[in-house]
Motif scaffolding. Structure first.
Motif, PDB file in Angstrom:
ATOM      1  N   LYS A   1      30.471  51.387  55.809  1.00 16.81           N
ATOM      2  CA  LYS A   1      29.707  51.691  57.022  1.00 16.81           C
ATOM      3  C   LYS A   1      28.565  52.649  56.703  1.00 16.81           C
ATOM      4  O   LYS A   1      27.438  52.483  57.199  1.00 16.81           O
ATOM      5  N   ARG A   2      28.814  53.631  55.861  1.00 14.84           N
ATOM      6  CA  ARG A   2      27.762  54.574  55.471  1.00 14.84           C
ATOM      7  C   ARG A   2      26.646  53.856  54.715  1.00 14.84           C
ATOM      8  O   ARG A   2      25.453  54.136  54.907  1.00 14.84           O
ATOM      9  N   CYS A   3      27.031  52.930  53.840  1.00 17.90           N
ATOM     10  CA  CYS A   3      26.026  52.153  53.102  1.00 17.90           C
ATOM     11  C   CYS A   3      25.230  51.262  54.046  1.00 17.90           C
ATOM     12  O   CYS A   3      24.003  51.149  53.938  1.00 17.90           O
ATOM     13  N   PHE A   4      25.944  50.624  54.971  1.00 14.58           N
ATOM     14  CA  PHE A   4      25.296  49.710  55.917  1.00 14.58           C
ATOM     15  C   PHE A   4      24.267  50.446  56.766  1.00 14.58           C
ATOM     16  O   PHE A   4      23.201  49.900  57.076  1.00 14.58           O
ATOM     17  N   ASP A   5      24.584  51.672  57.119  1.00 19.71           N
ATOM     18  CA  ASP A   5      23.643  52.475  57.908  1.00 19.71           C
ATOM     19  C   ASP A   5      22.355  52.750  57.142  1.00 19.71           C
ATOM     20  O   ASP A   5      21.319  53.049  57.749  1.00 19.71           O
ATOM     21  N   LEU A   6      22.425  52.644  55.823  1.00 22.32           N
ATOM     22  CA  LEU A   6      21.239  52.821  54.984  1.00 22.32           C
ATOM     23  C   LEU A   6      20.557  51.488  54.674  1.00 22.32           C
ATOM     24  O   LEU A   6      19.593  51.438  53.903  1.00 22.32           O
ATOM     25  N   GLY A   7      21.080  50.394  55.251  1.00 20.16           N
ATOM     26  CA  GLY A   7      20.491  49.082  55.024  1.00 20.16           C
ATOM     27  C   GLY A   7      20.990  48.409  53.770  1.00 20.16           C
ATOM     28  O   GLY A   7      20.347  47.475  53.267  1.00 20.16           O
ATOM     29  N   VAL A   8      22.156  48.838  53.268  1.00 21.66           N
ATOM     30  CA  VAL A   8      22.719  48.292  52.028  1.00 21.66           C
ATOM     31  C   VAL A   8      24.094  47.697  52.315  1.00 21.66           C
ATOM     32  O   VAL A   8      24.960  48.364  52.882  1.00 21.66           O
ATOM     33  N   LYS A   9      24.285  46.450  51.925  1.00 21.09           N
ATOM     34  CA  LYS A   9      25.561  45.774  52.143  1.00 21.09           C
ATOM     35  C   LYS A   9      26.522  46.048  50.986  1.00 21.09           C
ATOM     36  O   LYS A   9      26.178  45.835  49.821  1.00 21.09           O
ATOM     37  N   ALA A  10      27.726  46.483  51.327  1.00 18.45           N
ATOM     38  CA  ALA A  10      28.766  46.753  50.340  1.00 18.45           C
ATOM     39  C   ALA A  10      29.602  45.494  50.121  1.00 18.45           C
ATOM     40  O   ALA A  10      30.124  44.913  51.070  1.00 18.45           O
ATOM     41  N   CYS A  11      29.725  45.093  48.859  1.00 24.10           N
ATOM     42  CA  CYS A  11      30.374  43.826  48.521  1.00 24.10           C
ATOM     43  C   CYS A  11      31.578  44.086  47.612  1.00 24.10           C
ATOM     44  O   CYS A  11      31.414  44.509  46.461  1.00 24.10           O
ATOM     45  N   VAL A  12      32.775  43.838  48.121  1.00 23.87           N
ATOM     46  CA  VAL A  12      33.998  44.095  47.371  1.00 23.87           C
ATOM     47  C   VAL A  12      34.116  43.104  46.215  1.00 23.87           C
ATOM     48  O   VAL A  12      33.989  41.888  46.403  1.00 23.87           O
ATOM     49  N   HIS A  13      34.407  43.651  45.026  1.00 25.76           N
ATOM     50  CA  HIS A  13      34.450  42.851  43.800  1.00 25.76           C
ATOM     51  C   HIS A  13      35.847  42.937  43.173  1.00 25.76           C
ATOM     52  O   HIS A  13      36.141  43.883  42.440  1.00 25.76           O
ATOM     53  N   PRO A  14      36.736  41.972  43.458  1.00 28.99           N
ATOM     54  CA  PRO A  14      38.040  41.953  42.782  1.00 28.99           C
ATOM     55  C   PRO A  14      37.844  41.950  41.265  1.00 28.99           C
ATOM     56  O   PRO A  14      36.987  41.234  40.745  1.00 28.99           O
ATOM     57  N   HIS A  15      38.653  42.738  40.566  1.00 22.09           N
ATOM     58  CA  HIS A  15      38.429  42.947  39.136  1.00 22.09           C
ATOM     59  C   HIS A  15      39.760  43.079  38.425  1.00 22.09           C
ATOM     60  O   HIS A  15      40.676  43.758  38.908  1.00 22.09           O
ATOM     61  N   LEU A  16      39.866  42.448  37.273  1.00 21.07           N
ATOM     62  CA  LEU A  16      41.067  42.572  36.458  1.00 21.07           C
ATOM     63  C   LEU A  16      41.371  44.028  36.138  1.00 21.07           C
ATOM     64  O   LEU A  16      40.460  44.834  35.979  1.00 21.07           O
ATOM     65  N   TRP A  17      42.661  44.344  36.032  1.00 16.43           N
ATOM     66  CA  TRP A  17      43.158  45.661  35.610  1.00 16.43           C
ATOM     67  C   TRP A  17      42.916  46.765  36.636  1.00 16.43           C
ATOM     68  O   TRP A  17      43.022  47.937  36.312  1.00 16.43           O
ATOM     69  N   THR A  18      42.559  46.407  37.868  1.00 21.55           N
ATOM     70  CA  THR A  18      42.272  47.420  38.883  1.00 21.55           C
ATOM     71  C   THR A  18      43.203  47.251  40.086  1.00 21.55           C
ATOM     72  O   THR A  18      44.066  46.378  40.117  1.00 21.55           O
ATOM     73  N   GLU A  19      42.953  48.068  41.085  1.00 20.05           N
ATOM     74  CA  GLU A  19      43.791  48.061  42.290  1.00 20.05           C
ATOM     75  C   GLU A  19      43.545  46.842  43.179  1.00 20.05           C
ATOM     76  O   GLU A  19      44.312  46.611  44.112  1.00 20.05           O
ATOM     77  N   ILE A  20      42.504  46.095  42.937  1.00 18.29           N
ATOM     78  CA  ILE A  20      42.288  44.823  43.659  1.00 18.29           C
ATOM     79  C   ILE A  20      42.103  43.739  42.615  1.00 18.29           C
ATOM     80  O   ILE A  20      40.990  43.483  42.151  1.00 18.29           O
ATOM     81  N   GLN A  21      43.193  43.108  42.224  1.00 18.35           N
ATOM     82  CA  GLN A  21      43.170  42.094  41.175  1.00 18.35           C
ATOM     83  C   GLN A  21      43.764  40.772  41.633  1.00 18.35           C
ATOM     84  O   GLN A  21      43.141  39.727  41.483  1.00 18.35           O
ATOM     85  N   ASP A  22      44.980  40.816  42.187  1.00 19.57           N
ATOM     86  CA  ASP A  22      45.713  39.593  42.496  1.00 19.57           C
ATOM     87  C   ASP A  22      45.322  39.023  43.855  1.00 19.57           C
ATOM     88  O   ASP A  22      44.736  39.715  44.694  1.00 19.57           O
ATOM     89  N   GLU A  23      45.692  37.781  44.071  1.00 14.87           N
ATOM     90  CA  GLU A  23      45.240  37.074  45.266  1.00 14.87           C
ATOM     91  C   GLU A  23      45.718  37.749  46.547  1.00 14.87           C
ATOM     92  O   GLU A  23      44.955  37.856  47.518  1.00 14.87           O
ATOM     93  N   HIS A  24      46.963  38.196  46.587  1.00 11.06           N
ATOM     94  CA  HIS A  24      47.452  38.819  47.822  1.00 11.06           C
ATOM     95  C   HIS A  24      46.719  40.127  48.097  1.00 11.06           C
ATOM     96  O   HIS A  24      46.555  40.526  49.262  1.00 11.06           O
ATOM     97  N   GLU A  25      46.233  40.784  47.044  1.00 15.08           N
ATOM     98  CA  GLU A  25      45.466  42.019  47.221  1.00 15.08           C
ATOM     99  C   GLU A  25      44.069  41.702  47.763  1.00 15.08           C
ATOM    100  O   GLU A  25      43.565  42.411  48.642  1.00 15.08           O
ATOM    101  N   VAL A  26      43.470  40.659  47.241  1.00 19.49           N
ATOM    102  CA  VAL A  26      42.171  40.223  47.762  1.00 19.49           C
ATOM    103  C   VAL A  26      42.296  39.860  49.234  1.00 19.49           C
ATOM    104  O   VAL A  26      41.496  40.301  50.074  1.00 19.49           O
ATOM    105  N   ASP A  27      43.318  39.065  49.562  1.00 20.01           N
ATOM    106  CA  ASP A  27      43.505  38.629  50.950  1.00 20.01           C
ATOM    107  C   ASP A  27      43.743  39.819  51.883  1.00 20.01           C
ATOM    108  O   ASP A  27      43.196  39.864  52.995  1.00 20.01           O
ATOM    109  N   ALA A  28      44.551  40.763  51.428  1.00 18.86           N
ATOM    110  CA  ALA A  28      44.846  41.922  52.271  1.00 18.86           C
ATOM    111  C   ALA A  28      43.592  42.750  52.533  1.00 18.86           C
ATOM    112  O   ALA A  28      43.326  43.149  53.679  1.00 18.86           O
ATOM    113  N   ILE A  29      42.814  42.998  51.494  1.00 18.68           N
ATOM    114  CA  ILE A  29      41.596  43.797  51.649  1.00 18.68           C
ATOM    115  C   ILE A  29      40.601  43.085  52.565  1.00 18.68           C
ATOM    116  O   ILE A  29      39.984  43.721  53.443  1.00 18.68           O
ATOM    117  N   MET A  30      40.454  41.797  52.388  1.00 15.74           N
ATOM    118  CA  MET A  30      39.510  41.068  53.241  1.00 15.74           C
ATOM    119  C   MET A  30      39.983  41.033  54.691  1.00 15.74           C
ATOM    120  O   MET A  30      39.183  41.081  55.626  1.00 15.74           O
TER     121      MET A  30
END
Length: 279
Positions: free
Chosen positions: A126-155
């Motif tokens: 929201k803070r980024c959006f207020d500056l005119g910048v879109k924040a795009c979540v990037h699922p990434h190996l070895w991180t806290e958002i890696q597996d499909e259920h994690e991607v689905d939950a975050i989205m």
């Protein structure tokens, strides 16, 4: 509908000037670079913009993010991404990649951790959006958002008005997903894209490299040398009339960055039918 191609300068490591020169010489007209390198120009944005202009390049995005699931770091994450978004805005760019933090929790992400992560992502986005910048979540190996259920939950738990999706088909595939299927599921939220290839023959999400014949390759290889359905990705993007950036990315070259990004450029132009030179 025109998919715009950008080149990630990660392959050149810390050598920004060589990366800019060689990427530009190959015909790329946009780039993403390491955020810590770009922020060296935070107090002299004009000099950074002039550097890009000298090489006929624009900045497509920068990588932000952080340890979203650690509530104690929430304000730090929000402040950092706001800082990066402010720099992007000054450079005329409107995309920030929200890269999740590592290492992965033992046993993966719990529902509570995912809820905490989503709350932090929402606030920072929201803070980024207020500056005119879109924040795009990037699922990434070895991180806290890696597996499909994690991607689905975050989205599911994040606000679609502020939180967008930056898929990377190689990361999705290596984590056991069908990239086309996942991208179709969140097609209305795709706002940026990393284009990567990977060989899936050996190892799993914990691997650091894979083997191809007698040659050891980095886990991510040049476009067309792996097993990711890249034509299927582009077909989907055309189907949904995606007209944003698609950033070619290869972390490490087994030859030279120039050679690797030449292979990638030729694949995009010849096999995917998307012009890079002259775009």
């Amino acid at each position: 509908m025109t998919i715009r191609i950008s080149c990630h300068l990660i392959t050149w490591g810390e050598d920004l000037l060589k990366g800019l020169a060689e990427a530009s010489g190959l015909g790329y007209r946009a780039c993403e670079t390491f955020t810590h390198i770009a922020l060296q120009y935070e107090n002299n944005v004009a000099a950074f913009k002039e550097l890009l202009q000298q090489h006929n390049l624009v900045l497509s995005a920068l990588y932000g993010g952080g340890r979203f699931s650690d509530k104690s770091k929430r304000q730090e994450v929000i402040d950092y991404n706001t800082r990066v978004a402010r720099f992007l805005q000054a450079c005329g760019s409107d995309r920030i990649v929200f890269g999740p933090g590592g290492p992965r929790p033992e046993g993966g992400m719990t529902p509570d951790l995912l809820k905490t992560a989503a709350e932090t992502i929402n606030e920072a986005a929201k803070r980024c959006f207020d500056l005119g910048v879109k924040a795009c979540v990037h699922p990434h190996l070895w991180t806290e958002i890696q597996d499909e259920h994690e991607v689905d939950a975050i989205m599911e738990l994040t606000d679609p008005d502020y939180v967008f999706f930056c898929p990377d088909p190689a990361h999705l595939a290596k984590a056991g997903m069908d990239p086309v299927e996942v991208m179709r599921r969140y097609k209305d939220r795709i706002a940026y894209l990393h284009l990567k290839d990977v060989t899936l023959d050996d190892g799993d999400a914990d691997s650091v490299s894979v083997s191809s014949g007698t040659e050891a390759l980095p886990i991510f290889c040049e476009l067309g040398l792996g097993t990711v359905n890249l034509p299927g990705i582009v077909d989907l993007l055309k189907e949904i009339n995606y007209d944003g950036w698609m950033t070619v990315e290869i972390d490490q070259s087994t030859s030279t960055p120039l050679n690797s990004l030449t292979i990638c450029r030729d694949y995009v132009e010849q096999k995917l039918g998307i012009p890079i030179r002259g775009q």
